[in-house]
Design an enzyme around this catalytic site. Structure first.
Site, PDB file in Angstrom:
ATOM      1  N   GLU A 201       0.823  -1.218   0.000  1.00  0.00           N
ATOM      2  CA  GLU A 201       0.000   0.000   0.000  1.00  0.00           C
ATOM      3  C   GLU A 201       0.853   1.262   0.000  1.00  0.00           C
ATOM      4  O   GLU A 201       0.334   2.383   0.053  1.00  0.00           O
ATOM      5  CB  GLU A 201      -0.932   0.002   1.212  1.00  0.00           C
ATOM      6  CG  GLU A 201      -2.158  -0.874   1.028  1.00  0.00           C
ATOM      7  CD  GLU A 201      -1.827  -2.339   0.761  1.00  0.00           C
ATOM      8  OE1 GLU A 201      -2.193  -2.826  -0.325  1.00  0.00           O
ATOM      9  OE2 GLU A 201      -1.211  -2.978   1.627  1.00  0.00           O
ATOM     10  N   ASN A 285      -0.942  -7.677  -3.905  1.00  0.00           N
ATOM     11  CA  ASN A 285      -1.602  -6.815  -4.881  1.00  0.00           C
ATOM     12  C   ASN A 285      -0.611  -5.923  -5.617  1.00  0.00           C
ATOM     13  O   ASN A 285       0.410  -5.511  -5.065  1.00  0.00           O
ATOM     14  CB  ASN A 285      -2.644  -5.940  -4.184  1.00  0.00           C
ATOM     15  CG  ASN A 285      -2.007  -5.019  -3.142  1.00  0.00           C
ATOM     16  OD1 ASN A 285      -1.682  -5.457  -2.045  1.00  0.00           O
ATOM     17  ND2 ASN A 285      -1.821  -3.751  -3.465  1.00  0.00           N
ATOM     18  N   ASP A 327      -7.788  -5.549  -4.861  1.00  0.00           N
ATOM     19  CA  ASP A 327      -6.853  -5.806  -3.754  1.00  0.00           C
ATOM     20  C   ASP A 327      -6.975  -7.232  -3.237  1.00  0.00           C
ATOM     21  O   ASP A 327      -7.003  -7.471  -2.034  1.00  0.00           O
ATOM     22  CB  ASP A 327      -7.049  -4.819  -2.598  1.00  0.00           C
ATOM     23  CG  ASP A 327      -6.020  -5.029  -1.490  1.00  0.00           C
ATOM     24  OD1 ASP A 327      -4.831  -5.188  -1.810  1.00  0.00           O
ATOM     25  OD2 ASP A 327      -6.400  -5.074  -0.304  1.00  0.00           O
TER      26      ASP A 327
END
Length: 610
Positions: A201, A285, A327
């Site tokens: 992230e 991801n 995700d």
């Protein structure tokens, strides 16, 4: 910083430890042999195959109803407690979330603390840890305990004394400034210790790295995407669904240099097949969560990887979710099972329950895709995975446009996507019983709304690019989870036990014909092989840890860490209240605060008369 009693106390208290590890120090050259003694629990996943199965049966379906608390231990930390303890001989090793304290407890002396190791880390690491300050456990090998700290430092501790043998920085920084963190449990294979990296992230490019056990020197590093040389890929020998991947298989599926901040982090579990000498793991991801900013398949994010343990070279790859739009990290555990009969033939397989809601069964030698089926009927983002080898869609999920965040575009809220980003199952590991040939799987029954938006990259800053909200799946009567039994040969749910909240605990199957798991409200539960509940006990806090069992002094014990947190419990753990906070989880699990509170405790159970 290491904290312990005076030297005389340590010498006396560790007498039993020295004796119990005398054989272990030799046997650590063959960790698989040490793990074969079910009295121990020497790896975070129980064994190299990640089965989380124990041959112990003194606690069984007939007497589990008499289970009682034998003793408890407080970790002193009020954040999410994932993973579980190691038990080697007469000593238990307990870990905690940030600041990643490790305790060695004497099982012969009422759990007396033999030594305590508490690292000093930069507190700036805390806010860049995506989904709570969790740590999934320590590893053992060659007389050492290996701790992978939140700041990406890998530390080797003397198992007898807690003294630091060596430490190495696995990330580029240890102050959180690049968004890199460490949450996964290491794995020891032969003369190496394997670790991954977290931070998808934040645009961190994922990698798996092997360090020499003896001195901590890097043996190899394999990136998740990038040039073949950095990925340790042979274009002609590394295969995807049976065919060579070809040159530049990763970089040509990204636009420009996006792969350099492409995610694909490796924060899940690792397994190992000694016969094939292959390590298996999944990549996470792609970055950013806005699919419009990264056209292409984004290889090799969302991929199962099989690599040579000695060199790191990839033998085969399989990408489960090309061009991920939801995700659906692919980091969940790879369970290795032998003799699974598929179309009349026994196969040695790898079974993987992916966040995307499909359960995959593959030949673990060749990477051949054998089964790919939904393990929650609510899954709707794709209709199927194509199994026709002659089709140009072979192995690819067939995406439903209605639930495609890329098709619907930026700044559009796509609603009703199942599963939510946290997946039909997150990292909480399933268990496999060779007796029943069934897999016992903790699952989430949660859907989401997902709105992607354009975001720019700045090192160390969130690189998400999406707003989410989560809620129970339709027609679930409010239940957000199920504990299921799965037939990996047929791709079918055998039975399903509903739970009020997601089942965020790792499962344990035993030769006693029982399966254990924990709930977010804090219950330790035991069910029989048909899913009938035989026992439950409410621990002080929600359970996101993994159930462990061991034998000591002739008695079998069951141990579980409780301490609510993780992605599902991030609202409680971090004091968040806005529904879209915690990457959408806070609103979905708001009711959890009515059933549990923060804690940090190990609870150990036994049946008094075995």
């Amino acid at each position: 910083m290491r904290v312990h009693k005076n030297c005389i106390t340590i010498a006396l208290a560790t007498t039993a430890l020295s004796l119990s590890l005398a054989a272990g120090a030799v046997a650590s050259d063959d960790l698989q042999s040490l793990a074969s003694d079910s009295k121990n629990w020497v790896m975070p996943t129980g064994d190299y195959a990640n089965t989380r199965y124990s041959k112990l049966n003194k606690i069984n379906k007939d007497n589990v109803k008499d289970l009682q608390v034998a003793w408890t231990f407080s970790t002193g930390v009020l954040r999410g407690h994932e993973g579980g303890p190691l038990i080697i001989g007469d000593v238990m090793y307990v870990h905690a979330p940030f600041p990643n304290t490790v305790y060695a407890l004497d099982l012969n002396n009422d759990g007396k603390i033999l030594w305590k190791y508490e690292p000093k880390q930069d507190s700036n690491v805390i806010p860049i840890m995506c989904c709570d300050t969790v740590n999934r456990g320590v590893a053992y090998g060659d007389g050492k305990i290996f701790l992978y700290q939140a700041d990406t430092t890998l530390v080797a501790l003397d198992a007898k004394t807690g003294e630091v043998a060596w430490s190495v920085k696995n990330g580029s920084t240890v102050d959180g400034s690049t968004g890199e963190s460490g949450t996964s449990a290491p794995m020891v294979v032969k003369d190496k210790v394997i670790v991954g990296i977290s931070g998808g992230e934040f645009g961190v490019r994922g990698h798996l790295t092997a360090y020499n056990i003896a001195d901590g020197k890097q043996a190899w590093r394999a990136y998740s995407m990038g040039p073949d040389s950095e990925m340790l890929i042979d274009p002609e020998k590394t295969t995807h669904l049976g065919k060579p991947v070809g040159a530049d298989s990763a970089t040509k599926t990204w636009e420009g240099d996006q792969w350099k901040i492409g995610g694909g982090t490796t924060w899940g579990w690792y397994s190992y097949d000694p016969k094939l000498n292959l390590i298996y793991y999944g990549t996470g991801n792609p970055s950013t969560w806005n699919p419009s900013q990264r056209p292409g398949d984004n290889r090799w994010s969302m991929t199962i990887m099989a690599r040579d343990a000695d060199t790191g070279m990839a033998k085969w790859l399989y990408q489960m979710t090309p061009h991920d739009e939801w995700d659906y990290d692919g980091v969940n555990e790879m369970i290795l099972a032998d003799g699974i009969e598929i179309e009349g033939q026994p196969r040695d397989v790898l079974v993987h329950f992916d966040r995307n809601g499909f359960a995959y069964t593959l030949d673990r030698d060749t990477g051949e895709l054998l089964v790919a089926k939904k393990f929650d009927p609510a899954v709707n983002w794709a209709t199927e995975v194509v199994m026709d080898k002659d089709s140009d869609q072979y192995g690819r999920p067939q995406v439903v446009d209605k639930y495609s965040t890329g098709t619907n575009g930026e700044d559009v809220n796509t609603t009703g996507i199942c599963p939510a980003a946290l997946g039909t199952k997150d990292q909480q590991p399933a268990a496999y019983s060779p007796k029943t040939k069934l897999f016992y799987v903790p699952t989430n029954h949660v859907c989401m709304d997902y709105e992607p938006y354009r975001v720019s990259y700045t090192a160390g800053q969130p690189y998400v690019g999406a707003t989410l909200s989560m809620y129970p799946a339709p027609d679930s009567h409010g239940g957000m989870g199920n504990f299921i039994a799965w037939d990996a040969a047929k791709g079918e749910i055998v039975w399903s036990k509903p739970e009020q909240f997601s089942v965020w605990s790792g499962a344990l199957a035993t030769d006693g014909d029982i399966v254990f798991y924990g709930t977010l409200e804090g219950y330790l539960k035991a069910v029989d092989n048909d899913g009938n509940e035989l026992y439950k006990f409410k621990t002080p806090s929600g359970i996101i840890g993994n159930v462990t069992t061991y034998e000591h002094d002739g008695k079998q014990y069951v141990a579980i860490l409780s301490g609510v947190g993780g992605w599902a419990g991030i609202g409680l753990a971090a004091g968040l209240t806005k529904g879209t906070e915690g990457l959408g989880a806070v609103g979905g699990y708001a009711a959890l605060s009515d059933y549990t509170a923060l804690g940090g405790q190990l609870t150990v159970f036994t049946v008094p008369d075995q």
